[in-house]
Design a protein around this motif. Structure first.
Motif, PDB file in Angstrom:
ATOM      1  N   UNK A 198      33.228  40.687  38.918  1.00  0.00           N
ATOM      2  CA  UNK A 198      34.376  39.936  38.412  1.00  0.00           C
ATOM      3  C   UNK A 198      34.811  38.871  39.416  1.00  0.00           C
ATOM      4  N   UNK A 199      35.107  37.681  38.895  1.00  0.00           N
ATOM      5  CA  UNK A 199      35.722  36.613  39.685  1.00  0.00           C
ATOM      6  C   UNK A 199      37.139  36.450  39.148  1.00  0.00           C
ATOM      7  N   UNK A 200      38.128  36.720  40.003  1.00  0.00           N
ATOM      8  CA  UNK A 200      39.521  36.749  39.545  1.00  0.00           C
ATOM      9  C   UNK A 200      40.382  35.724  40.275  1.00  0.00           C
ATOM     10  N   UNK A 201      41.498  35.409  39.660  1.00  0.00           N
ATOM     11  CA  UNK A 201      42.487  34.548  40.302  1.00  0.00           C
ATOM     12  C   UNK A 201      43.142  35.311  41.452  1.00  0.00           C
ATOM     13  N   UNK A 202      43.792  34.597  42.332  1.00  0.00           N
ATOM     14  CA  UNK A 202      44.455  35.253  43.462  1.00  0.00           C
ATOM     15  C   UNK A 202      45.959  35.344  43.255  1.00  0.00           C
ATOM     16  N   UNK A 203      46.408  34.893  42.105  1.00  0.00           N
ATOM     17  CA  UNK A 203      47.822  35.017  41.780  1.00  0.00           C
ATOM     18  C   UNK A 203      48.054  36.323  41.034  1.00  0.00           C
ATOM     19  N   UNK A 204      49.141  36.960  41.343  1.00  0.00           N
ATOM     20  CA  UNK A 204      49.483  38.224  40.710  1.00  0.00           C
ATOM     21  C   UNK A 204      50.469  37.968  39.564  1.00  0.00           C
ATOM     22  N   UNK A 205      50.231  38.497  38.365  1.00  0.00           N
ATOM     23  CA  UNK A 205      49.137  39.407  38.004  1.00  0.00           C
ATOM     24  C   UNK A 205      47.791  38.688  37.945  1.00  0.00           C
ATOM     25  N   UNK A 206      46.768  39.369  38.416  1.00  0.00           N
ATOM     26  CA  UNK A 206      45.425  38.813  38.477  1.00  0.00           C
ATOM     27  C   UNK A 206      44.876  38.563  37.077  1.00  0.00           C
ATOM     28  N   UNK A 207      44.116  37.489  36.938  1.00  0.00           N
ATOM     29  CA  UNK A 207      43.424  37.190  35.690  1.00  0.00           C
ATOM     30  C   UNK A 207      41.931  37.069  35.967  1.00  0.00           C
ATOM     31  N   UNK A 208      41.120  37.603  35.057  1.00  0.00           N
ATOM     32  CA  UNK A 208      39.666  37.481  35.193  1.00  0.00           C
ATOM     33  C   UNK A 208      39.249  36.093  34.721  1.00  0.00           C
ATOM     34  N   UNK A 209      38.632  35.325  35.612  1.00  0.00           N
ATOM     35  CA  UNK A 209      38.207  33.971  35.268  1.00  0.00           C
ATOM     36  C   UNK A 209      36.736  33.912  34.874  1.00  0.00           C
ATOM     37  N   UNK A 210      35.950  34.811  35.445  1.00  0.00           N
ATOM     38  CA  UNK A 210      34.533  34.865  35.113  1.00  0.00           C
ATOM     39  C   UNK A 210      34.031  36.275  35.417  1.00  0.00           C
ATOM     40  N   UNK A 211      33.010  36.696  34.701  1.00  0.00           N
ATOM     41  CA  UNK A 211      32.463  38.030  34.935  1.00  0.00           C
ATOM     42  C   UNK A 211      31.048  38.095  34.385  1.00  0.00           C
ATOM     43  N   UNK A 212      30.244  39.011  34.920  1.00  0.00           N
ATOM     44  CA  UNK A 212      28.899  39.192  34.402  1.00  0.00           C
ATOM     45  C   UNK A 212      28.394  40.586  34.744  1.00  0.00           C
ATOM     46  N   UNK A 213      27.611  41.125  33.826  1.00  0.00           N
ATOM     47  CA  UNK A 213      26.963  42.416  34.011  1.00  0.00           C
ATOM     48  C   UNK A 213      25.793  42.229  34.975  1.00  0.00           C
ATOM     49  N   UNK A 214      25.511  43.221  35.810  1.00  0.00           N
ATOM     50  CA  UNK A 214      24.436  43.060  36.793  1.00  0.00           C
ATOM     51  C   UNK A 214      23.068  42.952  36.119  1.00  0.00           C
ATOM     52  N   UNK A 215      22.933  43.432  34.869  1.00  0.00           N
ATOM     53  CA  UNK A 215      21.666  43.280  34.156  1.00  0.00           C
ATOM     54  C   UNK A 215      21.389  41.833  33.785  1.00  0.00           C
ATOM     55  N   UNK A 216      22.424  41.006  33.781  1.00  0.00           N
ATOM     56  CA  UNK A 216      22.248  39.606  33.400  1.00  0.00           C
ATOM     57  C   UNK A 216      21.821  38.732  34.570  1.00  0.00           C
ATOM     58  N   UNK A 217      21.775  39.292  35.780  1.00  0.00           N
ATOM     59  CA  UNK A 217      21.415  38.504  36.959  1.00  0.00           C
ATOM     60  C   UNK A 217      19.928  38.172  36.937  1.00  0.00           C
ATOM     61  N   UNK A 220      48.885  42.431  54.699  1.00  0.00           N
ATOM     62  CA  UNK A 220      48.185  43.640  54.255  1.00  0.00           C
ATOM     63  C   UNK A 220      48.777  44.153  52.946  1.00  0.00           C
ATOM     64  N   UNK A 221      50.092  44.118  52.827  1.00  0.00           N
ATOM     65  CA  UNK A 221      50.740  44.554  51.587  1.00  0.00           C
ATOM     66  C   UNK A 221      50.389  43.628  50.433  1.00  0.00           C
ATOM     67  N   UNK A 222      50.346  42.326  50.724  1.00  0.00           N
ATOM     68  CA  UNK A 222      49.985  41.351  49.694  1.00  0.00           C
ATOM     69  C   UNK A 222      48.569  41.597  49.183  1.00  0.00           C
ATOM     70  N   UNK A 223      47.658  41.885  50.116  1.00  0.00           N
ATOM     71  CA  UNK A 223      46.275  42.118  49.725  1.00  0.00           C
ATOM     72  C   UNK A 223      46.144  43.410  48.920  1.00  0.00           C
ATOM     73  N   UNK A 224      46.874  44.443  49.324  1.00  0.00           N
ATOM     74  CA  UNK A 224      46.845  45.711  48.595  1.00  0.00           C
ATOM     75  C   UNK A 224      47.365  45.517  47.173  1.00  0.00           C
ATOM     76  N   UNK A 225      48.378  44.687  47.016  1.00  0.00           N
ATOM     77  CA  UNK A 225      48.914  44.400  45.682  1.00  0.00           C
ATOM     78  C   UNK A 225      47.890  43.632  44.863  1.00  0.00           C
ATOM     79  N   UNK A 226      47.164  42.730  45.521  1.00  0.00           N
ATOM     80  CA  UNK A 226      46.118  41.956  44.842  1.00  0.00           C
ATOM     81  C   UNK A 226      45.010  42.883  44.343  1.00  0.00           C
ATOM     82  N   UNK A 227      44.596  43.818  45.185  1.00  0.00           N
ATOM     83  CA  UNK A 227      43.558  44.778  44.807  1.00  0.00           C
ATOM     84  C   UNK A 227      44.039  45.651  43.647  1.00  0.00           C
ATOM     85  N   UNK A 228      45.264  46.113  43.734  1.00  0.00           N
ATOM     86  CA  UNK A 228      45.822  46.946  42.671  1.00  0.00           C
ATOM     87  C   UNK A 228      45.891  46.222  41.349  1.00  0.00           C
ATOM     88  N   UNK A 229      46.283  44.952  41.400  1.00  0.00           N
ATOM     89  CA  UNK A 229      46.358  44.154  40.177  1.00  0.00           C
ATOM     90  C   UNK A 229      44.968  43.950  39.587  1.00  0.00           C
TER      91      UNK A 229
END
Length: 224
Positions: free
Chosen positions: A51-70, A4-13
């Motif tokens: 946002x699609x992010x890595x699961x390693x901390x610090x998190x990195x954004x690997x892919x992203x898109x605006x909802x208007x582009x869907x 749970x702590x690991x996941x909270x850190x992931x969310x925070x990152x």
């Protein structure tokens, strides 16, 4: 630390890297990467972007898109959906395991897009399989137990304007939203006038025009 702590850190990152104070949805998923590999990732979304992010901390954004582009959303099964955007990208999302349902993500995603296109969502985004939109809308109404999604000032202009500002990477002027929501909304003529924005430059006009696209509330547009 426990899981749970690991996941909270992931969310925070993820909040730090995306600069989002809160998310509409977040969770671990599996994501189809290059070479048809499927790897674990962290997915999060706010009211304008996914946002699609890595699961390693610090998190990195690997892919992203605006909802208007869907452009399309397809549910192949409860644990596998494909989202295609106007950048000709296909995002293949899987549940964290074979029995993990992506239905909560679908419900929130459809609900969020519908806030931007209150009456034209099905004409703009191809949602499959057949009757999937009706199913998700029904589940959304059951889960959230409210009708607020059916109430959109000026056809949801302010929300779409904010999405358009993010899409075009321009400044979001709160004065535009306030003027439309408090003044334009009470015009019996349902007229959108541009004279109030004469001081804006061409770049600032772009998201305003984008927000008016597909808007069915305004019936008259005046440029002087």
């Amino acid at each position: 630390m426990n899981d749970r702590d690991d996941f909270a850190e992931l969310v925070g990152s993820a909040r730090n890297v995306t600069k989002c104070s809160s998310f509409y949805f977040y969770g671990r998923i599996r994501y189809g990467t290059k070479g048809e590999k499927v790897e674990e990732r962290f997915l999060c979304m706010d009211h304008v972007r996914v946002y699609i992010c890595s699961i390693k901390i610090p998190v990195k954004i690997e892919s992203q898109f605006n909802i208007l582009s869907i452009k399309s959303i397809e549910r192949l099964n409860d644990s596998h959906i494909i989202i295609e955007t106007d950048a000709k990208q296909s995002h293949s999302l899987y549940g964290l395991h074979d029995k993990a349902s992506l239905q909560p993500l679908l419900i929130i995603l459809i609900r969020t897009i519908r806030a931007v296109f209150p009456h034209r969502l099905q004409a703009i985004v191809d949602i499959r399989p057949e009757n999937e939109y009706d199913r998700l809308l029904r589940l959304s109404n059951e889960y959230f137990d409210d009708k607020s999604s059916d109430i959109h000032i000026c056809g949801g202009f302010s929300h779409r304007y904010e999405c358009a500002c993010d899409f075009y990477q321009t400044q979001c002027h709160r004065s535009v939203q306030n003027l439309v929501d408090t003044v334009f909304a009470h015009r019996t003529s349902r007229e959108f006038t541009f004279r109030e924005f004469e001081s804006f430059n061409q770049k600032d006009w772009l998201p305003i025009i984008g927000a008016l696209r597909h808007n069915e509330w305004f019936i008259k547009l005046t440029i002087e």
